[in-house]
Enzyme design. Sequence first.
Site, mmCIF file in Angstrom:
data_model
loop_
_atom_site.group_PDB
_atom_site.id
_atom_site.type_symbol
_atom_site.label_atom_id
_atom_site.label_comp_id
_atom_site.label_asym_id
_atom_site.label_seq_id
_atom_site.Cartn_x
_atom_site.Cartn_y
_atom_site.Cartn_z
ATOM 1 N N ASP A 102 0.624 -0.860 0.263
ATOM 2 C CA ASP A 102 0.017 0.416 -0.200
ATOM 3 C C ASP A 102 1.167 1.355 0.079
ATOM 4 O O ASP A 102 2.057 1.592 1.080
ATOM 5 C CB ASP A 102 -1.147 0.152 1.010
ATOM 6 C CG ASP A 102 -1.642 -0.402 1.704
ATOM 7 O OD1 ASP A 102 -2.060 -1.716 0.369
ATOM 8 O OD2 ASP A 102 -3.140 -0.599 1.501
ATOM 9 N N LYS A 165 -6.990 3.292 -3.070
ATOM 10 C CA LYS A 165 -7.124 4.050 -1.584
ATOM 11 C C LYS A 165 -6.966 4.847 -1.599
ATOM 12 O O LYS A 165 -6.433 6.116 -2.426
ATOM 13 C CB LYS A 165 -6.184 2.700 -1.207
ATOM 14 C CG LYS A 165 -6.292 3.044 0.129
ATOM 15 C CD LYS A 165 -5.205 1.900 0.851
ATOM 16 C CE LYS A 165 -4.991 1.851 2.373
ATOM 17 N NZ LYS A 165 -4.299 1.611 2.683
ATOM 18 N N LYS A 197 -10.018 0.618 -2.749
ATOM 19 C CA LYS A 197 -10.427 0.319 -1.010
ATOM 20 C C LYS A 197 -10.654 1.590 -0.360
ATOM 21 O O LYS A 197 -9.574 2.296 -0.571
ATOM 22 C CB LYS A 197 -8.848 -0.009 -0.635
ATOM 23 C CG LYS A 197 -8.592 -0.143 0.361
ATOM 24 C CD LYS A 197 -7.163 -1.167 0.683
ATOM 25 C CE LYS A 197 -7.216 -0.978 2.669
ATOM 26 N NZ LYS A 197 -5.284 -1.499 2.634
#
Length: 256
Positions: A102, A165, A197
């Site tokens: 991430d 995300k 996300k």
Amino acid sequence: MEINTPREAASLALSLLDLTNLRDDCDAAAIEVLCRRARTPHGSVAAICIWPRFVAQARSILGAGSTVRIATVVNFPSGDLPVPTVVEETRAAVADGADEIDLVIPYKALLDGDESAVTDMVAAVREACSQSCLKVIIEAGELKDSSLIRRASELAIDAGADFIKTSTGKVAVNATLEAADIMLRTIRDSKKRIGFKPAGGIGTVADADLYLRLAETIMGPNWVMPSTFRFGASSLLDDITAVLSGQPSSLAASGY
């Protein structure tokens, strides 16, 4: 998957959950607890999301064949580390057993108009973790402007993101339905298989249900699955477990 009951929403949310501990005081004992919580009597979460320094420990606990994936964060949370440093972080995390990366984009540079900073960072990390899932955090709450949120999403997708995300969970404004709407529409318009996300501030099944319904509205039925949708959360599992155990939840008043 059509969601008709609180239990169905909770079951789906469980399968999509990146169970997260990115607290500053996280330690080895907390990682042991997190790994145990990742496997529930109702099924396992999709992944755990932890600091890079705990990846090797988590891999040892979960085992090589675990269905629970290990995600970790790089360029986190500030987004302003040099590209070579972030590439080194990424390679070390993958070597330690991370399945997913991430990455925080250099969103402050983007706010200053430097799109190439985003493209260069994402492309470099994409190359460094070529076999891993790359989730790119655009920090929508700091970008604020809808056109900039869309542009950050486009840049991330074009540079090789597997997911986009919303947030780090470390700023004042994290996941919002407004940002989710923009990002999901950007994914749809890209015509690529990119996941989404939302992360930060999603603490109940009722919260999760709103994002699931938004995704279904924009992306169509049966789009939501672990390969295309995740929740980044720490407390959401408690409410999921409550619903699946037949206990009261905040979702009960949402109109099922």
